[in-house]
Design an enzyme around this catalytic site. Structure first.
Site, short mmCIF file in Angstrom:
data_model
loop_
_atom_site.label_atom_id
_atom_site.label_comp_id
_atom_site.label_asym_id
_atom_site.label_seq_id
_atom_site.Cartn_x
_atom_site.Cartn_y
_atom_site.Cartn_z
N ARG A 117 -5.21 -9.23 15.24
CA ARG A 117 -4.52 -8.29 14.27
C ARG A 117 -3.16 -9.04 13.74
O ARG A 117 -2.71 -9.45 14.35
CB ARG A 117 -4.00 -6.88 14.74
CG ARG A 117 -3.77 -5.84 13.80
CD ARG A 117 -4.78 -5.31 12.83
NE ARG A 117 -4.17 -4.09 11.98
CZ ARG A 117 -4.58 -3.41 11.20
NH1 ARG A 117 -5.66 -4.13 10.54
NH2 ARG A 117 -4.33 -2.26 10.68
N THR A 396 -12.27 -5.01 3.41
CA THR A 396 -12.44 -5.58 4.91
C THR A 396 -14.02 -6.19 4.92
O THR A 396 -14.76 -5.59 3.87
CB THR A 396 -12.46 -4.42 5.71
OG1 THR A 396 -10.93 -4.03 5.52
CG2 THR A 396 -12.48 -4.90 7.23
N GLY A 488 -14.12 -0.23 5.36
CA GLY A 488 -14.03 1.19 4.43
C GLY A 488 -12.81 1.91 4.86
O GLY A 488 -12.43 3.16 4.97
N GLY A 489 -11.78 1.12 5.25
CA GLY A 489 -10.40 1.98 5.77
C GLY A 489 -10.73 3.03 6.70
O GLY A 489 -11.57 2.82 7.78
O1 DON Z 1 -7.26 -2.12 9.69
C1 DON Z 1 -7.66 -1.24 8.89
O2 DON Z 1 -7.97 0.09 9.40
C2 DON Z 1 -7.68 -1.29 7.39
N1 DON Z 1 -6.70 -2.09 7.04
C3 DON Z 1 -9.01 -1.82 6.98
C4 DON Z 1 -9.07 -1.80 5.36
C5 DON Z 1 -10.39 -1.85 4.95
O3 DON Z 1 -11.43 -1.39 5.57
C6 DON Z 1 -10.73 -1.74 3.47
N2 DON Z 1 -12.04 -2.05 3.06
N3 DON Z 1 -12.80 -1.30 2.32
#
Ligand code: DON
Length: 585
Positions: A117, A396, A488-489
């Site tokens: 990370r 992501t 997907g955040g």
């Molecule tokens: O680490 C996380 O949870 C977010 N920064 C992930 C971002 C993400 O999945 C965007 N994609 N669609």
């Protein structure tokens, strides 16, 4: 046993092309092995015998499989795929971001979790995202260099290669296909043309970004154009030649730090030199006899997937029927309770004490589940983080890999937004992340995904922001049966959970499970989101139960590989993202 025999027969039928399978196969309420493939499903996975890569970009999957064919193991293939995606899927594949990788080693049966990370620079402070009025200013964490964390991807992939690669390939050999693609150019797909088009205003304002992706004229490429990334090829060459030091010190590190500072950030070359990926203990839990192994903090993913599954274990989801109001209601109620815990307890374990054991305590989760009314929504205003037992203090991307030895990799990595901050570090071709928006800028202030947090996830020097990324394995009796994950955040957690439930409770094969319409609830905002494809009758019934139901855009790009007891690989890429692909041999 009968199931296994029938299943083996059914799989053979599929493989041999006997698709006119006429027999009816009785399907148990929930499978004690993952789904029985009959050949009669609406969606079909890709099958292979020896090895497989499922990723969001088909060319990168092919590159991974070519490494497997040449005798590489799953980690070698994952490293090659990870570098290739940085070229072919620039919105999410990356060198300038970070992520999490789970590695399953067939020889010892162990699962390793690599945390790569991004990390806040040494000059980061608690209040760095507050404006002059003392209020959180989302522009600072999302659209300025202050949002950029020290990139972890190169160090993470190099660590995976060094410790868990087969030893057959040097790092340079695994990077070589990515160099070739960056140098010779890739054909711009519809998907890439569309995504660069829609990101143009946000990211095209940076000169180096404009020069590479918009021809220096602010014009998005068209489908069929060739996209050459010369600076990125040079950066990849330096990494291939000098290894980690090539990226984390010297000219490239200087260029990254100075570009971030020019965009308003505080990163220095020393921050890059200090970056280190970390080996973590993955989190584990069980669901109806299947063992779920997933990512531990600083990702919240694994903990909350297991919490949700555990809360649901006492309810007969299979009986409710897929897509019924009862199915989605029960999931929403478990999810809202898990996300409430997330907002209070989760953060970087090297900075705050995360009560992992207590959050996964079976008695605690049973008492949380006992608050679920099977008929009525509990308003989120009445749900707080639970009182824990005192045991201890858009974009992501995911890829899944299985090799012929039974090793596997589940990897999710990101720049946070599509193309991250959108800033290419001058002269490097490296797009930089805006990952630090995942910190809670101030208590109760939502991040870009609407997630709130408190002290545990407050920004601090050298700290890693809380993530939802959830690379996951599922085992049955110690045998790996599923590799999965998605972008997907905040929805990553609910999506991975639903893939598992769809396969375990509803007997869906991996292709059906990735395609099935999904729902999402994250406690706050108190909204039950459903995808297109969910029946309007279900939506009305959920509203009658007290849910605020909203239909939202299709989200996610699940990449799953199922391993049957007979050793057949069945892979599926989410149809929600064009250009994804499963490759196998
Ligand atoms: O680490 C996380 O949870 C977010 N920064 C992930 C971002 C993400 O999945 C965007 N994609 N669609």
């Amino acid at each position: 046993m009968i199931i296994a025999v029938r299943r083996a027969r059914a799989i053979c039928a599929v493989l041999l092309g006997f698709v006119m399978f006429t027999g009816f196969i009785a399907v148990p309420a929930h499978a004690d092995v993952l789904p029985i493939i009959t050949g009669n499903e609406r969606f079909h996975p890709v099958y292979a015998r020896n090895g497989m890569v499922a990723s969001q970009e088909a060319l990168a999957s092919e590159i991974g499989v070519s490494i497997l064919k040449q005798g590489g193991n799953a980690v070698d293939a994952a490293v090659a795929t990870g570098f290739a995606l940085a070229v072919t899927l620039p919105r999410a594949g990356n060198l300038g971001g970070g992520g999490f990788m789970l590695v399953h080693l067939a020889g010892t049966g162990e699962t390793i979790a690599i945390d790569y990370r991004e990390t806040a620079p040494a000059a980061a402070t608690r209040d760095m995202y507050l404006g002059p009025d003392g209020k959180a200013d989302p522009d600072l964490s999302r659209n300025s260099g202050l949002g950029t964390g020290v990139p972890g991807t190169v160090a993470g992939l190099a660590l995976a290669h060094e410790k868990y690669g087969s030893g057959t390939f040097t790092l340079a050999e695994l990077i070589a296909p990515a160099i070739r693609l960056a140098e010779q150019g890739i054909r711009v797909s519809d998907d890439l043309a569309m995504s660069l088009g829609s990101a143009r205003e946000r990211i095209g304002k940076y000169e180096a970004t404009n020069a590479i992706f918009y021809g220096g004229r602010g014009e998005a490429p068209r489908t069929g154009d060739i996209l050459v990334q010369r600076d990125l090829a040079n950066t990849l060459r330096v990494i291939a030649r000098d290894g980690l030091t090539g990226f984390y010190s010297g000219a490239i590190a200087e260029q990254i730090a100075s570009s971030v500072r020019a965009a308003g950030g505080v990163m220095t070359a020393d921050d890059l030199a200090a970056y280190a990926p970390k080996l973590r203990e993955p989190v584990r839990g069980s669901y109806r006899g299947h063992e779920v192994v997933s990512m531990s903090p600083p990702s919240s993913g694994g903990i909350h997937i297991i919490q949700i599954l555990k809360m649901l274990e006492g309810f007969d989801i299979a009986d409710a029927g897929y897509g019924s109001a009862r199915h989605f209601h029960l999931l929403a109620e478990a999810m809202r309770r898990a996300y409430a815990d997330r907002a209070t307890y989760l953060g970087d374990p090297d900075h705050v004490a995360v009560p992992v054991k207590a959050l996964l305590d079976e008695a605690y989760l049973a008492s949380r589940a006992s608050g679920i009314d099977p008929e009525r929504a509990t308003p989120s205003a009445q749900v707080n983080a639970g009182t824990l037992p005192k045991q201890e203090s858009e974009q992501t991307t995911h890829f899944s890999v299985v090799d012929r030895f039974g090793n596997a990799v589940s990897n999710t990595y990101t720049l946070n937004f599509s193309y991250g901050l959108g800033l290419v570090a001058e002269g490097t071709g490296v797009l930089l992340n805006n990952e630090l928006d995942d910190f809670a800028a101030a208590p109760g202030v939502p991040n870009a995904y609407g997630l709130i947090g408190g002290e545990a996830n407050a920004p601090a020097a050298g700290k890693r922001p809380l993530s939802s990324m959830s690379p996951t394995f599922v085992f049955r009796d110690g045998k790996l049966e599923l590799v999965t994950g998605t972008p997907g955040g905040s929805r990553i957690i609910s999506m991975v959970t639903q893939v598992i439930i769809d396969m375990v409770d509803f007997n869906m094969n991996p292709a059906e499970a990735v395609a099935a319409p999904r729902m999402h609830h994250q406690w706050l905002p108190d909204v039950l989101r459903i995808e297109q494809g969910v029946s309007p009758d279900t939506a009305s019934l959920l509203e009658a139960m007290g849910h605020d139901v909203k239909t939202s855009y299709a989200s996610g790009s699940v990449q799953s590989i199922m391993i049957t007891p007979e050793g057949l690989l069945a892979g599926a890429s989410d149809p929600r993202r064009p250009g994804a692909g499963v490759a196998g041999y």
